[in-house]
Design a protein around this motif. Structure first.
Motif, short mmCIF file in Angstrom:
data_model
loop_
_atom_site.label_atom_id
_atom_site.label_comp_id
_atom_site.label_asym_id
_atom_site.label_seq_id
_atom_site.Cartn_x
_atom_site.Cartn_y
_atom_site.Cartn_z
N GLU A 163 20.88 -9.53 -2.58
CA GLU A 163 20.71 -8.54 -3.63
C GLU A 163 20.69 -9.17 -5.01
OE1 GLU A 163 24.42 -9.94 -3.76
OE2 GLU A 163 23.63 -9.02 -1.93
N PRO A 207 15.80 -6.23 -5.67
CA PRO A 207 15.71 -5.39 -6.88
C PRO A 207 16.89 -4.45 -7.05
CG PRO A 207 13.81 -5.10 -5.39
CD PRO A 207 14.89 -5.77 -4.62
N LEU A 208 17.87 -4.49 -6.14
CA LEU A 208 18.92 -3.49 -6.13
C LEU A 208 20.29 -4.08 -6.43
CD1 LEU A 208 17.77 -1.71 -2.85
CD2 LEU A 208 17.28 -1.00 -5.20
N PHE A 267 15.77 0.36 -10.32
CA PHE A 267 15.05 -0.61 -9.48
C PHE A 267 14.54 -1.73 -10.37
CE2 PHE A 267 11.60 -2.22 -6.81
CZ PHE A 267 12.13 -2.12 -5.53
N SER A 268 15.03 -2.94 -10.17
CA SER A 268 14.66 -4.06 -11.02
C SER A 268 13.25 -4.57 -10.69
CB SER A 268 15.67 -5.20 -10.83
OG SER A 268 15.22 -6.38 -11.46
N ASP A 269 12.62 -5.18 -11.69
CA ASP A 269 11.30 -5.79 -11.45
C ASP A 269 11.44 -7.27 -11.07
OD1 ASP A 269 12.07 -6.88 -13.84
OD2 ASP A 269 10.31 -6.21 -14.98
N HIS A 274 11.81 -9.37 -8.35
CA HIS A 274 11.76 -9.45 -6.89
C HIS A 274 10.40 -9.98 -6.45
CE1 HIS A 274 9.06 -5.95 -6.39
NE2 HIS A 274 9.70 -5.45 -7.42
N GLU A 276 8.11 -3.25 -0.45
CA GLU A 276 8.57 -2.77 -1.75
C GLU A 276 8.78 -1.25 -1.71
OE1 GLU A 276 7.32 -2.53 -6.48
OE2 GLU A 276 6.06 -3.66 -5.08
N ALA A 279 12.01 -0.52 -0.03
CA ALA A 279 13.17 -0.87 -0.85
C ALA A 279 13.41 0.18 -1.92
CB ALA A 279 12.97 -2.25 -1.49
N ARG A 280 12.35 0.74 -2.48
CA ARG A 280 12.52 1.79 -3.47
C ARG A 280 13.16 3.03 -2.88
NH1 ARG A 280 10.08 1.02 -8.34
NH2 ARG A 280 8.65 -0.76 -8.52
N LEU A 309 17.08 3.82 -2.98
CA LEU A 309 17.67 4.56 -4.08
C LEU A 309 17.66 6.08 -3.83
CD1 LEU A 309 16.16 2.57 -7.07
CD2 LEU A 309 18.50 2.47 -6.22
#
Length: 447
Positions: A244, A290-291, A429-431, A433, A440, A443-444, A447
């Motif tokens: 992570e 991204p988390l 959600f971070s950019d 990655h 992707e 992963a989104r 959230l």
């Protein structure tokens, strides 16, 4: 062999030999030697054995497999190099530019904690001698992500990952060596599990007992490459780990180097390994990159694994008689207890951990380090950032089970309470990655 302990590192060379691969690719033997620069005198010969799991219709050993085995030899070699920290690392078979860079970075970043604890800054910058090999050509076919090998360790992160990836790919779970938390998790998921084995040379332990240096090595780097080899042999083009965002956050700065216990879980290593393995048709990626830990734990708490998982290292002790699901004493136990408490009823927390860790006075220094209160630093363990810990502590302030708890109402900890906006920001959600396409998207949805 112990005679080498009396030789100065400047007079020693660590030799990495070409891996020996069985005809079917199932067994890889990694050979190392530690010798005097003059080649006269004692020599330590060491061999590590990697046995890959059985797979249906294994792909024949080719140039790509051999190249990944060489990378594995470089990463696994840190376990033996650190014993005597020779001033020179020699790879007689040669290195291409990516391999040379990979070796230098794995030693510097992967052994930073070891060097810090043993006060050996020179260990991070050995002279590397090897003939120059040409760079490999790029992979001809882009990865499809249709079949994914997903690493599982029995903890919350790998559980959230396997549940996310199984919705978009044909998933096979993977581990290095066998432990009960891993098999428990696989059984609960209903997904197939294949397991490799890694056997270190017993002579290494003899050297340690004789007084050689010991300490933390980049185990995830080794396991990641074993995963890539397993995937290539099994006809899978995607290897998914569960590292992570917070694993990229270091513990401290020392001699111009960031010391990060989780270096081989961080985004820097992920990019390094992706560059090294992509020419051979393997896509290595971290699903949770991204988390934040806070977002991951919130999702995990809603999954049916609370009675199965563990994050405590005691569960993986080499001595089986000393294994416990939760020791209730270490940084990982305190961290997971803090992060999980806002999302799980207190009665269930008591059942999981066997006690209220917030009420244990002996653990207070660990909680203070996690919250970055005082002079300590982030513990040398796989734990999250102070901002994540502070956000979890803030959520407890209004939690019906915890708001009146002495630990939560302690006025000396008020500085750990942050704003609502700071808490909410940790669910973004971070950019930062390497995920693409369906991975992707999956992963989104965490959230």
């Amino acid at each position: 062999m112990s005679d080498l302990l009396n030789v100065a590192p400047a007079e020693l060379v660590f030799h990495v030999d070409e891996p020996r691969i069985s005809p079917d690719g199932a067994v890889i033997e990694l050979d190392y030697r530690i010798a005097h620069v003059s080649t006269v005198g004692p020599v330590a010969s060491l061999t590590e054995t990697i046995t890959l799991p059985s797979v249906e219709a294994p792909v024949a050993v080719g140039d790509g497999f051999r190249a990944l085995a060489r990378l594995l030899a470089l990463a696994a070699g840190t376990s033996y190099y650190k014993a005597l920290v020779p001033a020179t690392i020699s790879v007689a078979g040669g290195l291409n530019p990516a391999e040379r860079h990979f070796l230098a970075e794995v030693v510097k970043g992967g052994l930073a904690e070891f060097a810090f604890r043993n006060n050996l800054p020179d260990a991070l910058f050995p002279r590397i001698t090897a003939p120059e090999l040409p760079a490999p050509a790029a992979a001809a076919v882009a990865p499809s992500h249709a079949r994914a090998l997903v690493a599982v360790g029995g903890g919350k992160d790998s559980i959230v990952t396997l549940e996310g990836v199984r919705g978009v790919a044909d998933v096979t779970l993977f581990s290095v060596n066998s432990y009960e938390p891993i098999t428990r998790t696989a059984e609960a998921s209903g997904l197939p599990l294949i397991q490799a084995s890694r056997k270190l040379d017993p002579a290494l332990f003899a050297l340690n007992e004789a007084g050689a240096h010991n300490g933390h090595v980049p185990v995830t780097a080794v396991n990641s490459l074993i995963g890539c080899l397993t995937a290539l042999r099994g006809g899978m083009d995607t290897v998914v780990f569960a590292n992570e965002a917070s694993s990229s956050y270091g513990n401290l700065e020392w001699h111009g180097v960031e010391v990060n216990h989780q270096w081989s879980k961080g985004i820097g290593f992920e990019g390094l390994l992706r560059e090294a393995v992509s020419p051979y048709g393997v896509d290595y990626v971290s699903f949770l990159r991204p988390l934040t830990e806070l977002a991951i734990v919130r999702r995990f708490a809603a999954l049916p694994y609370l009675d199965v998982f563990t994050s405590c290292n005691r569960a993986f002790h080499l001595d089986a008689s000393r294994r416990r699901n939760w020791c209730g004493e270490c940084p990982k136990c305190t961290f997971v207890f803090l992060m999980l408490s806002p999302f799980v009823p207190k009665t269930q927390m008591d059942s999981i951990f066997g006690k209220d860790l917030f009420a244990d006075a002996a653990l207070r220094p660990l909680f203070l380090d996690l919250l970055a209160i005082g002079d300590g630093h982030k513990p040398f363990e796989c734990v999250g950032e102070p901002s994540e810990c502070r956000a979890a502590y803030t959520l407890l302030q209004t939690h019906p089970d915890w708001s009146a708890h002495p630990f939560v109402t302690d006025p000396s900890l008020r500085s750990a309470v942050v704003s609502e906006a700071e808490v909410e920001a940790l669910f973004a959600f971070s950019d930062q990655h390497f995920l693409t396409g369906s991975l992707e998207k999956a992963a989104r949805e965490v959230l």
